[in-house]
Write an enzyme that holds these catalytic residues in place. Structure first.
Site, PDB file in Angstrom:
ATOM      1  CG  HIS A 158      38.565  33.650  21.143  1.00 26.75           C
ATOM      2  ND1 HIS A 158      38.959  34.855  20.606  1.00 26.75           N
ATOM      3  CD2 HIS A 158      38.790  32.718  20.182  1.00 26.75           C
ATOM      4  CE1 HIS A 158      39.381  34.664  19.372  1.00 26.75           C
ATOM      5  NE2 HIS A 158      39.297  33.382  19.084  1.00 26.75           N
ATOM      6  CB  SER A 279      38.408  35.393  53.843  1.00 32.90           C
ATOM      7  OG  SER A 279      37.625  36.455  54.328  1.00 32.90           O
ATOM      8  CE  LYS A 285      36.928  34.027  49.149  1.00 33.89           C
ATOM      9  NZ  LYS A 285      36.706  35.040  48.299  1.00 33.89           N
ATOM     10  CD  GLU A 292      44.165  36.053  44.187  1.00 37.53           C
ATOM     11  OE1 GLU A 292      42.987  36.022  43.834  1.00 37.53           O
ATOM     12  OE2 GLU A 292      44.493  36.240  45.369  1.00 37.53           O
TER      13      GLU A 292
END
Ligand code: ARG
Length: 460
Positions: A158, A279, A285, A292
């Site tokens: 979980h 970024s 970043k 992804e």
């Protein structure tokens, strides 16, 4: 004007729009090598059956070989818009080379069994390629598990810290998933590797074709038993798409973990700069775009599976042009899966684990509570009772912002007189892990055993 392989019955040429809509050459040109391989086998068989003379057959096969080389070298453009599909293009190229004789090649076959053959040859090769790429990812997993063998971490359910495990155990879980994916691809070959040729349009051929010979020639282990089935099903493509979807689902979960683990919040892994992107606005970043994208691309592979299932579901027997829609999704699946596997392999080599942070995380959050319950069982309590006692202990410790190991023996004994001094050693996460040496468990001996087996399987 377009070059048709079916002009005779028609008084007028098809409309330009019809050609554009109907044609598959833009994508089925990918099949050229398989189409030629199948044609060469068909031609040899026709000669053996005395349907063509040896001399005719050798001229045709020679010309087909030349055509293949010319396409490979880019000398024969397969982009040619005037052809409907790759079958027509190659037949025309053949006629250009050997004249009218080229028109004999289509004896005893139809584009329907021809395209079924091409697709089976393509899928067979694709399976082989996917299996190699999966193996490469498995190798990267095993190497990483070996290199980081001593690292301890929290295992989750979980997404809540559950019990301490070895990082190697966590990584090797993916090895097992991919092993089943390999198995699925391998097993599907039994159904893919079947010769449809001889089925002709749908009813079989009137010529005395030697299907067994053709199967041998092309390395198929069997021939199809029903011509209508052979030209009209694409279940072997669907199986491939499903198996690819499962691999993508596994890669996607692995990606999801890399994304989470490389975040500030987890801080479990660092992905090398070469495998990250920045970024355009936020200078600080470093983004995990690669995992992804792998995660994102799983959606499109599932899409191809559902698209073809839907295309096929309403088709009456036997061949229908709808089935031309089997190709683009399949080709895209092969390309996408292959590059995703390659990226995953690279990523696994480009990450470093933060051992300290992982170890710390395994110390906090009552991950040893189950072990304390087991301890009490060994001291004579029933498991249900032990569970209850530890539950109350956890509540007590949490209220004071403490871990179980921070409680004094007196405090612990208030909950159960059976608890003794040896409990502190027992609650060390490393000892929790080392007690789980049963097969398949996270104990170091068990994991070492799995690692050894994996390496044997990979031959490393
Ligand atoms: N381009 C077609 C396909 O991919 C080839 C078979 C065409 N057969 C036919 N009878 N129109 O399915």
């Amino acid at each position: 004007m377009t070059q048709k392989v079916w002009g005779g019955r028609f008084r007028e040429d098809p409309d330009e729009l019809v050609n554009r809509f109907n044609a598959s050459i833009d994508f089925d040109r990918r099949l050229y090598a398989y189409d030629i391989e199948g044609s060469i086998a068909h031609c040899k068989m026709l000669a053996q059956q005395k349907i063509l003379t040896e001399e005719e057959a050798s001229r045709i096969t020679k010309a087909l070989g030349q055509i293949r080389r010319e396409i490979e070298r880019g000398e024969l453009p397969v982009e040619a818009k005037e052809f409907e599909d790759i079958h027509g293009l190659i037949e025309k190229a053949l006629v250009d080379k050997v004249g009218e004789l080229g028109e004999k090649l289509h004896t005893g076959r139809s584009r329907n069994d021809q395209v079924a053959l091409d697709m089976r040859l393509y899928v067979r090769d694709a399976i082989e390629r996917m299996m190699n790429a999966i193996r490469a990812v498995q190798r990267a997993i095993v190497l990483s598990a070996e290199k980081n063998f001593d690292i301890m971490m929290p295992g989750y359910t979980h997404l809540q810290r559950a019990q301490p495990v070895l990082l190697a155990h966590h990584l090797l879980a993916y090895y097992e998933m991919l092993n089943r994916d390999m198995e699925r691809f391998r097993e599907s070959l039994v159904r893919v590797n079947i010769l449809p040729s001889g089925s002709a349009a749908l009813a079989g051929s009137t010529f005395n074709l030697n299907r067994e010979m053709m199967a041998r020639e092309l390395g198929f282990h069997d021939i199809s038993r029903n011509s209508m089935d052979a030209v009209s099903d694409r279940d072997f493509v669907l199986e491939f798409l499903f198996h690819a979807s499962l691999v993508m689902m596994h890669l996607s979960r692995m990606s999801e973990e890399l994304i989470l683990w490389s975040s500030e919040e987890f801080g479990f892994v660092n992905i090398a700069d070469a495998y990250c992107t920045g970024s355009s606005i936020m200078p600080q970043k470093k983004n995990p775009d690669l995992p992804e994208l792998v995660r994102g691309k799983s959606g499109r592979i599932y899409g191809h599976l559902i698209a073809l299932l839907t295309t096929m579901k309403g088709l009456p027997l036997s061949y229908n042009k709808d089935m031309q829609e089997d190709k683009e999704g399949l080709f895209d699946t092969v390309d996408t899966l292959e590059i995703c596997l390659e990226v995953m392999e690279g990523l696994l080599g480009a990450i470093t684990f933060n051992a300290e942070r992982l170890r710390e995380a395994a110390q906090e959050g009552f991950l040893v509570a189950t072990d304390l319950a087991d301890y009490l069982v060994l001291k004579g309590l029933t498991f249900r009772r032990a569970h209850e006692v530890v539950g109350r202990l956890v509540l007590f410790a949490a209220e004071q912002n403490k871990e179980l190991r921070d409680l004094s023996l007196e405090e612990l004994q208030k909950f159960s007189a059976q608890i003794e001094e040896d409990v502190y050693g027992w609650l060390d996460p490393a000892s929790c892990i080392s007690r789980r040496n049963l097969q398949g468990g996270t104990g170091p001996n068990a994991v070492r055993e799995s690692l050894k087996k994996a390496k044997e399987e990979l031959g490393i």
